[in-house]
Scaffold this motif. Structure first.
Motif, PDB file in Angstrom:
ATOM      1  N   ILE A  51      44.763  36.154  82.411  1.00  0.00           N
ATOM      2  CA  ILE A  51      43.839  35.011  82.458  1.00  0.00           C
ATOM      3  C   ILE A  51      43.363  34.772  83.885  1.00  0.00           C
ATOM      4  O   ILE A  51      42.232  34.303  84.095  1.00  0.00           O
ATOM      5  CB  ILE A  51      44.498  33.756  81.865  1.00  0.00           C
ATOM      6  N   ALA A  52      44.170  35.112  84.868  1.00  0.00           N
ATOM      7  CA  ALA A  52      43.718  34.987  86.256  1.00  0.00           C
ATOM      8  C   ALA A  52      42.559  35.935  86.526  1.00  0.00           C
ATOM      9  O   ALA A  52      41.600  35.577  87.237  1.00  0.00           O
ATOM     10  CB  ALA A  52      44.878  35.268  87.212  1.00  0.00           C
ATOM     11  N   ALA A  53      42.622  37.142  85.966  1.00  0.00           N
ATOM     12  CA  ALA A  53      41.531  38.094  86.154  1.00  0.00           C
ATOM     13  C   ALA A  53      40.252  37.597  85.489  1.00  0.00           C
ATOM     14  O   ALA A  53      39.154  37.709  86.055  1.00  0.00           O
ATOM     15  CB  ALA A  53      41.933  39.455  85.587  1.00  0.00           C
ATOM     16  N   VAL A  54      40.369  37.028  84.291  1.00  0.00           N
ATOM     17  CA  VAL A  54      39.197  36.495  83.590  1.00  0.00           C
ATOM     18  C   VAL A  54      38.627  35.303  84.350  1.00  0.00           C
ATOM     19  O   VAL A  54      37.412  35.175  84.539  1.00  0.00           O
ATOM     20  CB  VAL A  54      39.582  36.098  82.155  1.00  0.00           C
ATOM     21  N   HIS A  55      39.504  34.426  84.790  1.00  0.00           N
ATOM     22  CA  HIS A  55      39.083  33.239  85.533  1.00  0.00           C
ATOM     23  C   HIS A  55      38.358  33.631  86.813  1.00  0.00           C
ATOM     24  O   HIS A  55      37.314  33.057  87.167  1.00  0.00           O
ATOM     25  CB  HIS A  55      40.324  32.397  85.848  1.00  0.00           C
ATOM     26  N   ARG A 103      34.029  38.050  75.561  1.00  0.00           N
ATOM     27  CA  ARG A 103      35.060  38.837  74.861  1.00  0.00           C
ATOM     28  C   ARG A 103      36.383  38.808  75.632  1.00  0.00           C
ATOM     29  O   ARG A 103      37.451  38.726  75.020  1.00  0.00           O
ATOM     30  CB  ARG A 103      34.591  40.275  74.687  1.00  0.00           C
ATOM     31  N   LEU A 104      36.299  38.900  76.942  1.00  0.00           N
ATOM     32  CA  LEU A 104      37.519  38.783  77.743  1.00  0.00           C
ATOM     33  C   LEU A 104      38.157  37.407  77.570  1.00  0.00           C
ATOM     34  O   LEU A 104      39.376  37.267  77.552  1.00  0.00           O
ATOM     35  CB  LEU A 104      37.209  39.008  79.225  1.00  0.00           C
ATOM     36  N   LEU A 105      37.325  36.398  77.449  1.00  0.00           N
ATOM     37  CA  LEU A 105      37.810  35.030  77.358  1.00  0.00           C
ATOM     38  C   LEU A 105      38.381  34.703  75.983  1.00  0.00           C
ATOM     39  O   LEU A 105      39.216  33.799  75.853  1.00  0.00           O
ATOM     40  CB  LEU A 105      36.658  34.073  77.681  1.00  0.00           C
ATOM     41  N   ALA A 106      37.960  35.426  74.955  1.00  0.00           N
ATOM     42  CA  ALA A 106      38.260  35.045  73.570  1.00  0.00           C
ATOM     43  C   ALA A 106      39.738  34.865  73.259  1.00  0.00           C
ATOM     44  O   ALA A 106      40.097  33.919  72.551  1.00  0.00           O
ATOM     45  CB  ALA A 106      37.646  36.070  72.617  1.00  0.00           C
ATOM     46  N   PRO A 107      40.659  35.719  73.713  1.00  0.00           N
ATOM     47  CA  PRO A 107      42.065  35.485  73.363  1.00  0.00           C
ATOM     48  C   PRO A 107      42.633  34.185  73.915  1.00  0.00           C
ATOM     49  O   PRO A 107      43.588  33.649  73.360  1.00  0.00           O
ATOM     50  CB  PRO A 107      42.784  36.696  73.981  1.00  0.00           C
ATOM     51  N   PHE A 108      42.058  33.676  74.987  1.00  0.00           N
ATOM     52  CA  PHE A 108      42.606  32.499  75.639  1.00  0.00           C
ATOM     53  C   PHE A 108      41.848  31.219  75.279  1.00  0.00           C
ATOM     54  O   PHE A 108      42.455  30.154  75.169  1.00  0.00           O
ATOM     55  CB  PHE A 108      42.579  32.694  77.158  1.00  0.00           C
ATOM     56  N   ALA A 109      40.533  31.321  75.107  1.00  0.00           N
ATOM     57  CA  ALA A 109      39.705  30.157  74.764  1.00  0.00           C
ATOM     58  C   ALA A 109      38.835  30.528  73.568  1.00  0.00           C
ATOM     59  O   ALA A 109      37.624  30.731  73.702  1.00  0.00           O
ATOM     60  CB  ALA A 109      38.846  29.738  75.959  1.00  0.00           C
ATOM     61  N   PRO A 110      39.426  30.630  72.393  1.00  0.00           N
ATOM     62  CA  PRO A 110      38.668  31.152  71.242  1.00  0.00           C
ATOM     63  C   PRO A 110      37.534  30.257  70.790  1.00  0.00           C
ATOM     64  O   PRO A 110      36.502  30.748  70.328  1.00  0.00           O
ATOM     65  CB  PRO A 110      39.745  31.283  70.159  1.00  0.00           C
ATOM     66  N   PHE A 111      37.683  28.933  70.889  1.00  0.00           N
ATOM     67  CA  PHE A 111      36.635  28.035  70.412  1.00  0.00           C
ATOM     68  C   PHE A 111      35.392  28.118  71.294  1.00  0.00           C
ATOM     69  O   PHE A 111      34.278  28.285  70.800  1.00  0.00           O
ATOM     70  CB  PHE A 111      37.159  26.601  70.375  1.00  0.00           C
ATOM     71  N   LEU A 112      35.578  27.984  72.592  1.00  0.00           N
ATOM     72  CA  LEU A 112      34.451  28.080  73.509  1.00  0.00           C
ATOM     73  C   LEU A 112      33.811  29.457  73.421  1.00  0.00           C
ATOM     74  O   LEU A 112      32.582  29.586  73.406  1.00  0.00           O
ATOM     75  CB  LEU A 112      34.923  27.799  74.930  1.00  0.00           C
TER      76      LEU A 112
END
Length: 1092
Positions: free
Chosen positions: A819-823, A864-873
């Protein structure tokens, strides 16, 4: 918009997209809060809002045939958010909660700011209806990677806390990641019957509500009460799991007291008994007098005391002092004054002493024939032998044929009076002590025993003594060791196999340092006591056999016990044992009233939830599971037992990897405890809660008065202003951002709030992308975008790095690193840099097309990278992006970005950037100050100066002031501001950018640089669609419906409890310009309304 006037604080949700409402029937005017003065009908709504009047809140209005608003429309929570019903043909109502049914309403324009309730309302139910959480059926001949894992079953009558939420967030991130990689993933939900915890809660409720104790009811009546309680409260956890976005397969939801699961428990017990691993024995067990039940050794918490310590013990009328060593003397018969002084921390058990042991070579005790016992294990001195309350003494007594006496009852009441008559001398310890201390608490009896010893001249003194006190982890009671006949499971052989699984690498514990504790525990394991003296749980499938004519068979003085899956099977087993046909001997079978330890049934969960002992398709396909994620405090309670029983009963490990997260504590480092008031319901962070709401919930937790007082005060100190609304995605990312491999985790609500602002950044970034693309844009697969422009190549290379880092970290179960990499990509590379440099290239026809393709590629793959952590957004925004066919129907099934795309024309540009390109980067998000937070060299700039520009016309984005490095608009003449605050670099340092990036709050340069002054990257902290700066420059003319920074003055839309600026004075030259917490500054009238 003009028809709505100045809505004020209630304007959120109404400013955008009125859709099919048509023309409003009445000008609503300056309502201030929309709860007053509304009286007209609503155009094409098809009905009147009958004389709404000054109700003050829509939740109480009665309009036409709909009856009560709140009853028909669900929990409003706030106008424009959270309405829980379908609005028929209204179309898109912007901030109103939507009934998706499908993804059709994502065609409505995005609201100006991110609102968690808007985003998270309906996607989960749509995912469920689409069957996305159920793994597809296996197809013959098609290879498909399978993955399975089970959710640690929480207690059915409890509620989730942040520790549970951490487990859910980590597991769901792993599940969604694997699902996007094409795996067939089964994530099994379930709840645990929690024998001790549930029975204690129901007993407390019966006493408080009806004045009944469990003993006042029959067993069947009490169980009916427990099932009724489960029906009333058991769905609370399932509701919380859905609110957290857990993509569980609800069609396979298991409960450990379901009929199928109960059959698995009985089958496991019978098989283990037939294998000789379960047996019945009379031993000392760890006993909780408060619970009146035996406990497993791992449920005992040792508490180290350095000296005298006063503690409160359940059931004892006053605090008890521990850490004291009492010495008294035993006189020797015929010893001419010889005495044996002994010391103990438990003087109340002295009447259970049956011998005094001395060392055989001690010259002081060489006189034989006087009842002395020589034991070589005893050091110098004399040791009293109390076999009824000490395991070493019990072994000694059995070796020497000594009697076994117990002087403390199951309920902690001392039974020493019945033992007093064993004394061959006086009728009691003290002839004047009347009555004997029978039926009093064990620790009250302690004082009386010491007093009696002193009265008889046998007391020899007291001294401080460091000791370890065994405590019940469930009740806080001091553990007693009592002699009981119980069922035990031999664990030695199973533990050896479990130890070997870790040392051989077949079972991986993450982090690795847990392996040492695993080996130590397995090497020192003892038998597991399975019996619990409860009514709620799986009753032991064992039966005591009685022969009417002779009672118990003579070969079995304590009774013959048989085990069976049913009473008929047990009767046949008894007949075989007695060598008599069942029809020739009338046998009486009485089932053991005890139940099995809850952890026994929980240890079967990975395979029993899949249908074991039957060979079901689920068991064949998904067992063993892949990974288990749980708290490190459950390593021996649950994980070790699953491994032992899984190998014993199925022949296979139940999983190959175990991720153990650290203990979750509050922001002050304290353990989460209901009695401290620091246990946080995840839903309170998701939806927000006032202090009053938090404290009202405390009164429904059945705490005792003292705990309630402490918890109430603790909440008042920790959450004086309540908990702000953060949303599910923000909470999940905040939880996943902690390094769970290290020390204890300190969770702070402020972390979740900062991730809400991060969600707003992504929201506005995608909104910019959509505006830049326009309606006629034809997408191509995002992986095929070549990126010819230097800045395009740079941002794509950063995307590839993020993809590779995210994949590597997820494979290593380092979710925080992923998640740090995505952020970092979204915030530092895309939002802070590329979006700013893209603005001028979008105005150039030669680079517009390529920039648009790069924008879409970064946004689509970034989501797509964000989806596992913030699925709604992720789902909300991804559904709005144009996609090249064939495209999956949902982000949940979109392929997770693959790091091998690095070779598809996306070179890592940074190493080859020329020094000239680095110097010409311009002022992007801080200009000459450099790229804060950006790893590696600066990206190439679009040209000298790096001035930004608005997106192309028709894009729908607001035109803002120019970026700090380019030409600036005029400063207001009465408010000269230094660069770096309100001018120069375009950064308002006092707004407090939670991401720490200069300029991240302002979308463009100085405050006087344009007529709009829009801050797209910030948004309204309260979720208002008007953002913070809806219209009007700092000194410009009011525009739109608010004119937030215009000359009229005060910005009524905000309505935030902490006002706008969270620091002290802004400019001392403006009288009264204090920007304080909770202040409104209505009376401030600076020159020309500049800061109004």
């Amino acid at each position: 918009r003009g028809a709505w006037g100045t809505l004020g604080a209630a304007g959120r949700g109404w400013e955008m997209g009125l859709g099919g409402l048509g023309e409003l029937g009445e000008r609503l005017g300056e309502t201030g809060g929309l709860g007053e003065g509304v009286g007209g009908h609503w155009g094409q709504l098809g009905g009147h809002w009958e004389q709404l009047g000054g109700a003050g809140g829509l939740g109480r209005w009665d309009w036409g045939g709909w009856g009560n608003w709140e009853r028909n429309w669900g929990q409003l929570g706030g106008l424009g958010e959270g309405v829980g019903r379908h609005w028929g043909q209204l179309g898109g109502l912007g901030g109103w909660e939507r009934w998706l049914g499908a993804t059709g309403t994502t065609g409505v324009a995005l609201p100006p700011t991110y609102s968690p309730r808007y985003v998270e309302t309906a996607w989960y139910s749509w995912w469920e209806r689409q069957g996305l959480f159920t793994p597809p059926a296996s197809v013959s001949g098609v290879k498909n990677i399978r993955g399975g894992l089970v959710l640690p079953p929480p207690n059915v009558t409890g509620s989730l806390h942040l520790g549970h939420a951490l487990t859910v967030a980590l597991q769901d991130a792993l599940v969604r990641w694997r699902r996007m990689q094409g795996w067939s993933v089964l994530w099994v939900p379930g709840t645990d019957h929690a024998g001790i915890a549930t029975q204690a809660v129901v007993e407390r409720w019966l006493w408080q509500q009806r004045g009944l104790r469990r003993q006042d009811l029959t067993r069947s009546e009490f169980l009916e009460e427990v099932w009724a309680w489960k029906q009333r409260h058991g769905d609370e956890i399932l509701r919380q799991l859905r609110a957290l976005g857990a993509s569980l397969d609800w069609s396979r939801c298991a409960f450990t007291m379901d009929p199928g699961f109960s059959r698995a428990v009985v089958e496991a017990f019978v098989r283990l008994h037939e294998a000789g691993l379960i047996h019945r024995d009379r031993r000392l067990v760890t006993w909780s007098c408060a619970l009146r039940s035996a406990l497993a050794d791992v449920e005992v918490e040792p508490r180290a005391l350095t000296g005298p310590t006063a503690l409160r013990v359940p059931g004892c009328p006053q605090p008890v002092t521990f850490g004291v060593l009492v010495t008294f003397a035993y006189p020797v018969e015929g010893g001419d004054g010889l005495e044996l002084p002994v010391a103990t921390t438990r003087p109340e058990t002295m009447l259970g002493d049956v011998a005094v042991a001395v060392h055989p070579d001690d010259p002081r005790y060489r006189v034989r024939g006087r009842g002395f016992m020589g034991v070589s294990l005893v050091p110098a001195g004399a040791v009293k032998v109390t076999p009824g309350h000490s395991s070493p003494d019990l072994a000694l007594a059995r070796a020497h044929g000594l009697p076994l006496l117990s002087v403390i009852g199951d309920d902690a009441l001392s039974r020493i009076a019945s033992q007093c008559f064993l004394c061959p001398h006086a009728s009691c310890l003290s002839p004047t002590m009347s009555p004997c201390p029978q039926g009093i608490h064990r620790f009250v009896a302690r004082e009386k025993v010491v007093a009696a010893l002193a009265e008889r001249g046998l007391y020899r003194g007291t001294q401080d003594h460091a000791m370890t006190l065994p405590m019940c982890s469930r009740s806080g009671d001091v553990i007693e060791y009592l002699l009981k006949s119980q069922w035990f499971l031999r664990c030695r052989e199973m533990a050896e196999r479990a130890r070997e699984a870790v040392t051989s690498g077949r079972l991986q514990l993450v982090p690795k340092f847990h392996e040492k504790n695993w080996k130590t525990w397995m090497d020192n394991i003892g038998d597991w006591c399975l019996s619990r003296q409860l009514w709620w749980g799986h009753r032991v499938p064992a039966y005591r056999v009685g022969v009417p004519s002779a009672g118990s068979p003579p070969e079995h003085p304590e009774g013959l016990w048989v085990v069976g899956r049913s009473e008929a099977e047990a009767r046949a087993a008894a007949a075989r044992t007695l060598c008599c046909p069942p029809d020739e001997l009338e046998l009486q079978l009485q089932q053991d009233p005890d139940v099995l330890d809850t952890w026994f049934s929980s240890a079967l969960f990975p395979f029993a939830a899949l249908g074991w002992p039957e060979e079901t398709p689920d068991l064949q396909r998904f067992y063993p599971t892949n990974v288990l994620e749980t708290g490190s405090d459950l390593l021996f309670f649950w994980v070790a037992r699953m491994v032992m029983l899984g190998q014993q009963l199925t022949g296979r490990l139940p999983f190959s990897q175990v991720l153990l997260h650290s203990l979750v504590r509050d922001s002050h480092g304290r353990k989460m405890s209901k009695s401290l008031g620091n246990v946080i319901d995840p839903c309170d962070i998701i939806a927000g809660a006032s202090l009053q709401e938090l404290q009202e919930r405390l009164h429904h937790r059945l705490l005792d008065p003292h705990e309630l007082t402490v918890a109430t005060e603790g909440q008042r100190r920790q959450f004086p202003h309540g908990i702000p609304e953060c949303g599910t995605d923000a909470l999940r990312m905040a939880l996943c951002s902690h390094n769970v491999h290290g020390d204890d985790i300190r969770l702070d609500v402020g972390t979740a709030l900062s991730y809400r602002h991060f969600c707003n950044k992504i929201w506005n970034a995608v909104k910019f992308v959509l505006a830049a693309l326009g309606p006629d844009f034809v997408p191509q697969p995002p992986e095929e975008v070549p990126g010819w422009h230097p800045m395009d190549r740079w941002v794509l290379s950063r995307l590839v790095q993020a993809v590779a880092e995210c994949g590597r970290r997820m494979e290593a179960l380092e979710v925080h690193g992923a998640i740090a990499a995505v952020h970092h990509f979204w915030l530092r590379s895309f939002c802070d840099v590329y979006l700013e440099t893209a603005k001028p290239t979008l105005r150039d026809p030669a680079t517009t097309a390529e920039t648009r393709r790069t924008l879409l590629s970064c946004a689509e793959l970034g989501l797509r990278l964000l989806a596992p952590f913030a699925p709604f957004l992720g789902e909300e925004l991804w559904q709005r992006l144009p996609r090249a066919p064939p495209a999956p129907p949902t982000l949940c099934l979109a392929p997770f970005p693959d790091p091998c795309w690095r070779g598809r024309g996306w070179p890592c540009l940074e190493a080859g950037l020329s020094q000239h390109a680095l110097r010409s980067g311009g002022a992007v998000r801080g200009g000459g100050a450099g790229f804060v937070g950006s790893a590696g060299p600066r990206p190439p700039g679009p040209g000298a100066g790096g001035a930004s520009a608005a997106p192309p016309p028709g894009g729908g984005a607001r035109a803002g002031p120019r970026l700090g490095g380019g030409p600036r608009g005029p400063q207001h003449p009465r408010l000269p501001l230094p660069a770096g605050e309100w001018g120069g670099q375009g950064h308002c340092g006092m707004l407090g950018d939670l991401e720490g990036t200069p300029g991240a709050l302002w979308d463009a340069g100085g405050p006087g640089g344009g007529p709009q002054g829009h801050c797209g990257m910030l948004g309204d902290l309260e979720g208002s669609p008007g953002a913070l700066w809806d219209a009007g420059g700092l000194g410009g003319e009011p525009r739109g419906i608010v004119g937030c920074w215009g000359s009229p003055g005060h910005c009524g839309m905000l309505g935030t409890p902490r006002a706008l600026w969270e620091v002290g004075e802004h400019d001392g030259r403006i009288p009264g310009s204090h920007w304080e917490f909770g202040k409104h500054w209505e009376d401030l009238r600076p020159p020309q309304g500049v800061m109004g």
